[in-house]
Design a protein around this motif. Structure first.
Motif, PDB file in Angstrom:
ATOM      1  N   ASP A 113      29.926  25.564  30.394  1.00 11.94           N
ATOM      2  CA  ASP A 113      29.831  27.069  29.717  1.00 11.94           C
ATOM      3  C   ASP A 113      30.988  26.720  28.886  1.00 11.94           C
ATOM      4  O   ASP A 113      31.253  26.150  28.877  1.00 11.94           O
ATOM      5  N   SER A 114      31.358  27.616  27.990  1.00 16.72           N
ATOM      6  CA  SER A 114      32.384  27.920  27.228  1.00 16.72           C
ATOM      7  C   SER A 114      33.542  28.165  27.818  1.00 16.72           C
ATOM      8  O   SER A 114      34.478  28.209  27.065  1.00 16.72           O
ATOM      9  N   LEU A 115      33.542  28.606  29.000  1.00 14.97           N
ATOM     10  CA  LEU A 115      35.322  29.215  29.513  1.00 14.97           C
ATOM     11  C   LEU A 115      34.461  28.119  31.314  1.00 14.97           C
ATOM     12  O   LEU A 115      33.590  27.300  31.743  1.00 14.97           O
ATOM     13  N   PRO A 116      35.889  27.712  31.776  1.00 19.12           N
ATOM     14  CA  PRO A 116      35.574  26.508  32.839  1.00 19.12           C
ATOM     15  C   PRO A 116      35.413  28.195  33.588  1.00 19.12           C
ATOM     16  O   PRO A 116      35.746  28.899  34.060  1.00 19.12           O
ATOM     17  N   LEU A 117      34.232  27.648  34.800  1.00 19.62           N
ATOM     18  CA  LEU A 117      34.081  28.511  35.645  1.00 19.62           C
ATOM     19  C   LEU A 117      34.715  29.292  36.755  1.00 19.62           C
ATOM     20  O   LEU A 117      34.357  30.391  37.047  1.00 19.62           O
ATOM     21  N   TYR A 118      35.961  29.150  37.059  1.00 21.08           N
ATOM     22  CA  TYR A 118      36.730  30.008  37.506  1.00 21.08           C
ATOM     23  C   TYR A 118      37.352  31.080  37.240  1.00 21.08           C
ATOM     24  O   TYR A 118      37.665  31.756  37.425  1.00 21.08           O
ATOM     25  N   LEU A 119      37.102  30.775  35.669  1.00 20.58           N
ATOM     26  CA  LEU A 119      37.714  32.007  34.641  1.00 20.58           C
ATOM     27  C   LEU A 119      36.094  32.961  34.843  1.00 20.58           C
ATOM     28  O   LEU A 119      36.190  33.849  34.776  1.00 20.58           O
ATOM     29  N   LYS A 120      34.906  32.731  34.929  1.00 24.66           N
ATOM     30  CA  LYS A 120      33.558  32.590  34.753  1.00 24.66           C
ATOM     31  C   LYS A 120      33.588  33.289  35.970  1.00 24.66           C
ATOM     32  O   LYS A 120      33.252  33.986  35.944  1.00 24.66           O
ATOM     33  N   PHE A 121      33.406  32.837  37.553  1.00 31.16           N
ATOM     34  CA  PHE A 121      32.809  33.277  38.362  1.00 31.16           C
ATOM     35  C   PHE A 121      34.206  33.393  39.352  1.00 31.16           C
ATOM     36  O   PHE A 121      34.767  33.087  40.760  1.00 31.16           O
ATOM     37  N   PRO A 122      35.544  34.097  38.683  1.00 27.01           N
ATOM     38  CA  PRO A 122      36.990  33.934  39.824  1.00 27.01           C
ATOM     39  C   PRO A 122      36.213  34.958  41.492  1.00 27.01           C
ATOM     40  O   PRO A 122      37.318  34.158  42.037  1.00 27.01           O
ATOM     41  N   ALA A 123      35.199  35.696  41.862  1.00 27.87           N
ATOM     42  CA  ALA A 123      35.262  35.929  43.296  1.00 27.87           C
ATOM     43  C   ALA A 123      35.007  34.558  43.620  1.00 27.87           C
ATOM     44  O   ALA A 123      35.103  35.134  44.925  1.00 27.87           O
ATOM     45  N   LEU A 124      34.000  33.905  42.857  1.00 27.31           N
ATOM     46  CA  LEU A 124      33.750  32.827  43.572  1.00 27.31           C
ATOM     47  C   LEU A 124      34.490  31.693  44.238  1.00 27.31           C
ATOM     48  O   LEU A 124      34.464  31.062  45.139  1.00 27.31           O
ATOM     49  N   PHE A 125      35.672  31.625  43.033  1.00 21.94           N
ATOM     50  CA  PHE A 125      36.758  30.442  43.189  1.00 21.94           C
ATOM     51  C   PHE A 125      37.534  31.010  44.324  1.00 21.94           C
ATOM     52  O   PHE A 125      38.212  30.325  44.511  1.00 21.94           O
ATOM     53  N   LYS A 126      37.495  32.170  43.791  1.00 21.31           N
ATOM     54  CA  LYS A 126      38.660  32.642  45.553  1.00 21.31           C
ATOM     55  C   LYS A 126      38.382  32.013  46.320  1.00 21.31           C
ATOM     56  O   LYS A 126      39.392  31.930  47.693  1.00 21.31           O
ATOM     57  N   ILE A 127      36.464  32.110  47.031  1.00 17.75           N
ATOM     58  CA  ILE A 127      36.662  32.364  48.113  1.00 17.75           C
ATOM     59  C   ILE A 127      36.324  30.244  48.411  1.00 17.75           C
ATOM     60  O   ILE A 127      36.253  29.645  49.721  1.00 17.75           O
ATOM     61  N   GLU A 128      36.433  29.267  47.624  1.00 22.64           N
ATOM     62  CA  GLU A 128      36.391  27.921  47.644  1.00 22.64           C
ATOM     63  C   GLU A 128      36.963  26.942  48.228  1.00 22.64           C
ATOM     64  O   GLU A 128      38.393  27.563  48.153  1.00 22.64           O
ATOM     65  N   SER A 129      36.914  26.336  49.698  1.00 19.54           N
ATOM     66  CA  SER A 129      37.429  25.684  49.938  1.00 19.54           C
ATOM     67  C   SER A 129      38.547  24.475  49.173  1.00 19.54           C
ATOM     68  O   SER A 129      40.117  24.326  49.522  1.00 19.54           O
TER      69      SER A 129
END
Length: 318
Positions: A113-129
């Motif tokens: 996407d035009s943004l990194p996925l950690y910015l687009k999906f912050p809730a998921l990045f928060k629980i990524e191990s």
């Protein structure tokens, strides 16, 4: 999308965009719309391309629907390859070409996407191990079938995480993967420094260009506790670098006033790149272009300083 169609019809009728005549006495074709996909058709000319970009910018500001340049394709018929590359550079399109996914970070790099996925999906990045995992760690092909591997710190919980997960699966469900090495392809674009301004001023614009300023959205993605993610100036949209310096009404008024002061046409920016390169389109002397560039950098620095004063010192933005 009906509104976009109306914009294009109006632009064609007043000569802002030149479509293609279907026949001698037939209508002029300027665009085709199917669901949420749009194809623009017209003469290959710099004015057509620039005006189309400006119209998409105005449409975004009016409707909130933003074009995703990372997913755009440009086709030129009877046009030299160099002209197509120049147009890609003008529009700022960029694309990651995936092979095995061994060299591209799944969350931190711009690839799907035009943004990194950690910015687009912050809730998921928060629980990524494993926050620095690679694309190959999360996606691989098995007999032409896509297999997704997740490593969540806990089970998904809550509506926000579930919704973001569905959006993420939809986004990466059909990656274009091939044999070979991962490569990045984007227009040759290097940040232009200006020795007429202090380094600290240029650094703010440089970090903003890379979306590396500690905006509320960026802090939330890094698991920093903040009260809210809304813009300090308008209080309506999530605070990102692009919003603060480009989309926010406060920034738009700033650029309009500066353009009036310069005696230039109103600045219609599609992104930070447009602001950082606006001096290049000026027909004046090299010193004048450098002066305009310096003013843009100082304005960006002042907007960021005003934002910090409003956030941390409770001063009213002026």
């Amino acid at each position: 999308m009906e509104a976009l169609s109306g914009v294009m019809k109006k632009a064609t009728s007043i000569g802002l965009f030149n479509g293609i005549d279907v026949s001698c006495n037939g209508p002029s074709l300027s665009h085709l719309i199917y669901a949420d996909d749009v194809m623009f058709v017209g003469e290959w000319s710099p004015s057509n391309i620039i005006n189309l970009r400006r119209m998409m910018r105005c449409f975004y500001l009016a409707s909130g629907l933003k074009i995703n340049l990372a997913k755009c394709s440009i086709f030129g018929i009877g046009v030299e390859d160099q002209e197509i590359q120049d147009t890609v550079l003008l529009l700022g399109c960029k694309q990651a070409v995936l092979a095995g996914g061994q060299n591209i970070s799944f969350w931190l790099d711009i690839w799907a996407d035009s943004l990194p996925l950690y910015l687009k999906f912050p809730a998921l990045f928060k629980i990524e191990s494993v926050k620095e995992c690679l694309v190959a760690d999360r996606i691989h092909m098995d007999d032409n079938d896509i297999v997704l591997n997740w490593a969540w710190a806990r089970l998904l919980a809550g509506v926000e995480e579930q919704n973001q997960f569905q959006q993420l699966v939809t986004l990466i469900g059909c990656p274009n993967m091939s044999a070979g090495y991962d490569v990045w392809r984007w227009p040759d674009s290097v940040f232009e420094w200006n020795n007429w301004v202090p380094k600290k001023v240029g650094l703010v614009a440089w970090r903003a260009d890379m979306e590396r300023l500690p905006t509320k959205q960026a802090l939330a993605a890094r698991n920093v506790q903040i009260q809210d993610k809304l813009c300090v100036f308008c209080g309506e949209y999530v605070e990102t670098s692009e919003h603060i310096f480009v989309s926010c009404h406060f920034a738009q008024v700033t650029w309009l006033n500066l353009a009036t002061w310069w005696g230039l046409p109103p600045i219609i920016a599609f992104g930070l790149k447009d602001l950082l390169t606006v001096h290049g389109s000026n027909s004046g002397s090299e010193k004048k272009r450098k002066a305009i560039h310096a003013v843009v950098l100082v304005a960006i620095w002042n907007i960021w300083k005003t934002r910090n004063d409003a956030l941390f010192r409770n001063l009213t933005p002026n």
